[in-house]
Write a protein that holds these residues in place. Structure first.
Motif, PDB file in Angstrom:
ATOM      1  N   THR A 140      -0.813  14.798   4.950  1.00 24.92           N
ATOM      2  CA  THR A 140       0.186  15.658   4.332  1.00 24.92           C
ATOM      3  C   THR A 140      -0.458  16.548   3.290  1.00 24.92           C
ATOM      4  O   THR A 140      -1.570  16.303   2.832  1.00 24.92           O
ATOM      5  CB  THR A 140       1.288  14.829   3.649  1.00 24.92           C
ATOM      6  OG1 THR A 140       0.685  14.029   2.637  1.00 24.92           O
ATOM      7  CG2 THR A 140       2.022  13.963   4.643  1.00 24.92           C
ATOM      8  N   THR A 141       0.275  17.582   2.903  1.00 28.25           N
ATOM      9  CA  THR A 141      -0.179  18.483   1.856  1.00 28.25           C
ATOM     10  C   THR A 141       0.038  17.811   0.503  1.00 28.25           C
ATOM     11  O   THR A 141       0.999  17.075   0.312  1.00 28.25           O
ATOM     12  CB  THR A 141       0.632  19.795   1.910  1.00 28.25           C
ATOM     13  OG1 THR A 141       0.547  20.309   3.232  1.00 28.25           O
ATOM     14  CG2 THR A 141       0.112  20.814   0.931  1.00 28.25           C
ATOM     15  N   ARG A 142      -0.837  18.090  -0.432  1.00 25.73           N
ATOM     16  CA  ARG A 142      -0.697  17.511  -1.765  1.00 25.73           C
ATOM     17  C   ARG A 142       0.603  17.924  -2.419  1.00 25.73           C
ATOM     18  O   ARG A 142       1.078  19.033  -2.249  1.00 25.73           O
ATOM     19  CB  ARG A 142      -1.854  17.972  -2.651  1.00 25.73           C
ATOM     20  CG  ARG A 142      -3.111  17.230  -2.392  1.00 25.73           C
ATOM     21  CD  ARG A 142      -4.203  17.627  -3.347  1.00 25.73           C
ATOM     22  NE  ARG A 142      -3.735  17.703  -4.716  1.00 25.73           N
ATOM     23  CZ  ARG A 142      -4.486  18.101  -5.721  1.00 25.73           C
ATOM     24  NH1 ARG A 142      -5.712  18.446  -5.543  1.00 25.73           N
ATOM     25  NH2 ARG A 142      -4.001  18.156  -6.933  1.00 25.73           N
ATOM     26  N   GLN A 143       1.151  17.025  -3.189  1.00 25.31           N
ATOM     27  CA  GLN A 143       2.358  17.305  -3.958  1.00 25.31           C
ATOM     28  C   GLN A 143       1.936  17.734  -5.364  1.00 25.31           C
ATOM     29  O   GLN A 143       0.809  17.499  -5.778  1.00 25.31           O
ATOM     30  CB  GLN A 143       3.219  16.026  -4.039  1.00 25.31           C
ATOM     31  CG  GLN A 143       3.632  15.499  -2.681  1.00 25.31           C
ATOM     32  CD  GLN A 143       4.522  16.482  -1.938  1.00 25.31           C
ATOM     33  OE1 GLN A 143       5.395  17.098  -2.522  1.00 25.31           O
ATOM     34  NE2 GLN A 143       4.268  16.637  -0.645  1.00 25.31           N
TER      35      GLN A 143
END
Length: 172
Positions: free
Chosen positions: A151-154
């Motif tokens: 996933t993309t970083r939050q």
């Protein structure tokens, strides 16, 4: 005849020097970057086992398309067609190839027992050049990335900078 010899020499030299090759098996949706060794006229791979690289679309006797990149710039040097040969564990050819692969395998979880695991759980393949090379493309070879659970970083938590820079004092 001379161009065939030059193509064969280019395939061998470029593949030997490249740490990664891009391989697309007959049934694979896209090419994959694979580490390899060059041994006795073929690119040799190990994979399809726990903790090893996947080899989708590469079947014994099947065809594959290999693209070799430049080690310094990363650009495409040459693409060549290959015939896939799966080596039988414990055979003389398998032992010779595995001896080469073992020296190039980085961060193996089981160290010296790695070759026994390869014999039990993995496949060792030779990608033998068929002599056919592909001319350079006119356009881009960019492809859509393969699906992944990553996933993309939050955004970082608000208090994290205070925790990270707590010990630092301003000098003025």
């Amino acid at each position: 005849m001379t161009s065939e010899l030059l193509d064969r020499a280019l395939v061998e030299e470029a593949t030997k020097k490249s740490g990664l090759i891009w391989v697309r098996g007959a049934d694979a949706p896209a090419a994959r970057a694979l580490w390899h060794v060059w041994h006795e006229g073929a690119a040799c791979l190990v994979g399809d086992g726990p903790g090893e690289q996947p080899l989708p679309g590469l079947t014994d006797g099947g065809a594959a398309e290999v693209t070799v990149r430049s080690k310094d710039k990363g650009g495409r040097l040459i693409a060549w067609s290959a015939r896939t040969v799966e080596l039988a564990p414990g055979s003389e050819a398998w032992e010779a190839v595995v001896a080469e692969l073992k020296g190039k395998r980085l961060n193996a979880p089981d160290g010296e027992a790695m070759t026994e695991r390869w014999a039990r759980e993995c496949r060792v393949l030779r990608l033998e050049p068929t002599g056919a090379t592909t001319p350079p493309p006119d356009g881009s070879l960019a492809e859509v990335p393969l699906p992944t659970p990553a996933t993309t970083r939050q955004p970082i938590p608000a208090g994290l900078p205070r925790l990270l820079f707590k010990g630092r004092k301003r000098r003025g």
